[in-house]
Write a protein that holds these residues in place. Structure first.
Motif, PDB file in Angstrom:
ATOM      1  N   PHE A   1       4.476  -7.570  -9.719  1.00  0.00           N
ATOM      2  CA  PHE A   1       4.512  -6.936  -8.404  1.00  0.00           C
ATOM      3  C   PHE A   1       3.212  -7.226  -7.663  1.00  0.00           C
ATOM      4  CE2 PHE A   1       7.522  -4.226 -10.674  1.00  0.00           C
ATOM      5  CZ  PHE A   1       8.537  -4.081  -9.740  1.00  0.00           C
ATOM      6  N   SER A   2       3.323  -7.739  -6.460  1.00  0.00           N
ATOM      7  CA  SER A   2       2.136  -7.904  -5.625  1.00  0.00           C
ATOM      8  C   SER A   2       1.705  -6.546  -5.091  1.00  0.00           C
ATOM      9  CB  SER A   2       2.433  -8.850  -4.459  1.00  0.00           C
ATOM     10  OG  SER A   2       3.348  -8.237  -3.544  1.00  0.00           O
ATOM     11  N   ARG A   3       0.489  -6.454  -4.585  1.00  0.00           N
ATOM     12  CA  ARG A   3       0.009  -5.200  -3.997  1.00  0.00           C
ATOM     13  C   ARG A   3       0.883  -4.805  -2.808  1.00  0.00           C
ATOM     14  NH1 ARG A   3      -5.129  -3.500  -5.460  1.00  0.00           N
ATOM     15  NH2 ARG A   3      -5.395  -2.450  -3.450  1.00  0.00           N
ATOM     16  N   ASP A   4       1.280  -5.793  -2.017  1.00  0.00           N
ATOM     17  CA  ASP A   4       2.134  -5.496  -0.853  1.00  0.00           C
ATOM     18  C   ASP A   4       3.483  -4.949  -1.292  1.00  0.00           C
ATOM     19  OD1 ASP A   4       0.161  -6.307   0.863  1.00  0.00           O
ATOM     20  OD2 ASP A   4       1.012  -8.287   1.239  1.00  0.00           O
ATOM     21  N   ALA A   5       4.048  -5.529  -2.372  1.00  0.00           N
ATOM     22  CA  ALA A   5       5.346  -5.058  -2.857  1.00  0.00           C
ATOM     23  C   ALA A   5       5.253  -3.623  -3.369  1.00  0.00           C
ATOM     24  CB  ALA A   5       5.861  -5.978  -3.963  1.00  0.00           C
ATOM     25  N   LEU A   6       4.174  -3.301  -4.076  1.00  0.00           N
ATOM     26  CA  LEU A   6       3.984  -1.937  -4.563  1.00  0.00           C
ATOM     27  C   LEU A   6       3.805  -0.964  -3.401  1.00  0.00           C
ATOM     28  CD1 LEU A   6       1.594  -2.559  -7.603  1.00  0.00           C
ATOM     29  CD2 LEU A   6       4.009  -1.918  -7.687  1.00  0.00           C
ATOM     30  N   SER A   7       3.035  -1.368  -2.422  1.00  0.00           N
ATOM     31  CA  SER A   7       2.794  -0.505  -1.264  1.00  0.00           C
ATOM     32  C   SER A   7       4.104  -0.212  -0.521  1.00  0.00           C
ATOM     33  CB  SER A   7       1.799  -1.164  -0.304  1.00  0.00           C
ATOM     34  OG  SER A   7       0.568  -1.412  -0.953  1.00  0.00           O
ATOM     35  N   ALA A   8       4.906  -1.263  -0.335  1.00  0.00           N
ATOM     36  CA  ALA A   8       6.166  -1.090   0.389  1.00  0.00           C
ATOM     37  C   ALA A   8       7.154  -0.246  -0.413  1.00  0.00           C
ATOM     38  CB  ALA A   8       6.770  -2.458   0.698  1.00  0.00           C
ATOM     39  N   SER A   9       7.191  -0.441  -1.736  1.00  0.00           N
ATOM     40  CA  SER A   9       8.151   0.272  -2.576  1.00  0.00           C
ATOM     41  C   SER A   9       7.816   1.753  -2.712  1.00  0.00           C
ATOM     42  CB  SER A   9       8.212  -0.365  -3.966  1.00  0.00           C
ATOM     43  OG  SER A   9       8.668  -1.695  -3.900  1.00  0.00           O
ATOM     44  N   ILE A  10       6.533   2.076  -2.839  1.00  0.00           N
ATOM     45  CA  ILE A  10       6.124   3.455  -3.136  1.00  0.00           C
ATOM     46  C   ILE A  10       5.737   4.225  -1.873  1.00  0.00           C
ATOM     47  CG2 ILE A  10       4.566   4.906  -4.494  1.00  0.00           C
ATOM     48  CD1 ILE A  10       6.587   3.201  -6.097  1.00  0.00           C
ATOM     49  N   TRP A  11       5.032   3.581  -0.951  1.00  0.00           N
ATOM     50  CA  TRP A  11       4.550   4.290   0.245  1.00  0.00           C
ATOM     51  C   TRP A  11       5.294   3.891   1.527  1.00  0.00           C
ATOM     52  CZ3 TRP A  11       1.270   3.101  -3.801  1.00  0.00           C
ATOM     53  CH2 TRP A  11       0.522   4.158  -4.326  1.00  0.00           C
ATOM     54  N   ASN A  12       6.185   2.909   1.409  1.00  0.00           N
ATOM     55  CA  ASN A  12       6.957   2.434   2.566  1.00  0.00           C
ATOM     56  C   ASN A  12       6.078   1.955   3.710  1.00  0.00           C
ATOM     57  OD1 ASN A  12       9.583   3.013   1.467  1.00  0.00           O
ATOM     58  ND2 ASN A  12       9.160   5.188   1.851  1.00  0.00           N
ATOM     59  N   ARG A  13       4.931   1.463   3.366  1.00  0.00           N
ATOM     60  CA  ARG A  13       4.029   0.922   4.388  1.00  0.00           C
ATOM     61  C   ARG A  13       3.016   0.011   3.705  1.00  0.00           C
ATOM     62  NH1 ARG A  13      -0.889   3.716   4.112  1.00  0.00           N
ATOM     63  NH2 ARG A  13      -0.803   5.670   2.898  1.00  0.00           N
ATOM     64  N   GLU A  14       2.333  -0.765   4.505  1.00  0.00           N
ATOM     65  CA  GLU A  14       1.283  -1.632   3.978  1.00  0.00           C
ATOM     66  C   GLU A  14      -0.006  -0.834   3.815  1.00  0.00           C
ATOM     67  OE1 GLU A  14      -1.248  -5.608   5.318  1.00  0.00           O
ATOM     68  OE2 GLU A  14       0.729  -5.211   6.187  1.00  0.00           O
ATOM     69  N   ILE A  15      -0.636  -0.968   2.665  1.00  0.00           N
ATOM     70  CA  ILE A  15      -1.907  -0.298   2.407  1.00  0.00           C
ATOM     71  C   ILE A  15      -3.031  -1.318   2.546  1.00  0.00           C
ATOM     72  CG2 ILE A  15      -3.296   0.880   0.659  1.00  0.00           C
ATOM     73  CD1 ILE A  15      -0.788   2.096  -0.440  1.00  0.00           C
ATOM     74  N   PRO A  16      -4.014  -1.059   3.387  1.00  0.00           N
ATOM     75  CA  PRO A  16      -5.102  -2.026   3.583  1.00  0.00           C
ATOM     76  C   PRO A  16      -5.790  -2.378   2.270  1.00  0.00           C
ATOM     77  CG  PRO A  16      -5.221  -0.250   5.195  1.00  0.00           C
ATOM     78  CD  PRO A  16      -4.185   0.151   4.191  1.00  0.00           C
ATOM     79  N   ALA A  17      -6.257  -3.621   2.165  1.00  0.00           N
ATOM     80  CA  ALA A  17      -6.920  -4.075   0.948  1.00  0.00           C
ATOM     81  C   ALA A  17      -8.179  -3.270   0.652  1.00  0.00           C
ATOM     82  CB  ALA A  17      -7.259  -5.559   1.077  1.00  0.00           C
TER      83      ALA A  17
END
Length: 249
Positions: A173-189
């Protein structure tokens, strides 16, 4: 389910075919990219492709590029590579591979990757109310986790992260995929939100070799939950068991 393997090393190909058929799937081996691409004129012929990167003439990456351009992204692709630098692995993922496995690899690791990709591509075939992996028991309906039969308290997002990883054992899982799956948004690096939750999941669930699991991480590539042991005297990995909750109708 039918799987195609592209590998020009006949000894390695025979081992892979044996492992795939032992899982109960059909398997066809191709020694050249041209042969596989010809077979893929029927896009529904296979449910999963396993491609070796290093091949003469038409490489596995060439085949991967052709597949994504002509068939699309519905067909899962597992990439085999002896290139283990972060740059090469990023190149494989960016080219369209769903996951990769570095050579040399174990039969157990190959089986876990195959199961993960097939579950991801065929979610309707997976009943995952209760997930059992080694000493871990997760009830997604009750939102409860037990480790060695002891309840482990997780915050809501920590529980969601745990379920995502345990349902997709071995999947990257990429960081973007985890962010989208769990928080439904992009989390800044620059944010530590994802890192903090991952750290909490690892610590609270005691994810370590003693319990048969580990989280492998690369900031550029992402994260995956892996099994690191298998039952003594058995060549079959302890795959996640997913069943209905007793009171589910």
């Amino acid at each position: 389910m039918k799987i195609a393997i592209l590998e020009d090393d006949l000894a390695q190909a025979a081992q892979m075919v044996q492992a795939v058929e032992k899982m109960g799937y059909g398997c066809t081996h191709y020694s050249s990219g041209k042969e596989l691409m010809t077979a893929l004129r029927d896009p529904e012929m296979f449910n999963l492709l396993i491609l070796d990167w290093e091949l003469p003439e038409i490489t596995g990456k060439d085949v991967l590029t052709w597949v994504r351009s002509n068939i699309g992204y519905s067909l899962p692709v597992l990439f085999l590579t002896s290139r283990t630098s972060e740059e090469d692995l990023i190149e494989a993922i960016e080219a369209g591979a769903d996951d990769y496995i570095a050579k040399p690899y174990t039969t157990q690791a190959l089986r876990v990757r195959i199961l993960s990709l097939l579950r991801r591509a065929n979610p309707a075939d997976v009943d995952n109310t209760v997930i059992e992996v080694g000493p871990y028991h997760i009830d997604t309906q009750m939102r409860s986790v037990r480790l060695h039969n002891e309840v482990v308290a997780l915050a809501p997002k920590e529980f969601d992260l745990a379920v995502l990883f345990f349902r997709n054992m071995g999947r990257l899982f990429s960081r973007d995929a985890l962010s989208a799956s769990i928080w439904n948004r992009e989390i800044p690096a620059t944010s530590r939100t994802l890192d903090t939750h991952l750290s909490n999941v690892r610590q609270k669930l005691q994810i370590r070799p003693e319990n048969g699991l580990r989280i492998v991480s690369s900031y550029a590539l992402g994260y995956r939950l892996e099994m690191v042991t298998e039952p003594a005297g058995s060549d079959t990995p302890a795959q996640p068991r997913q069943t209905n909750s007793p009171d589910q109708t």
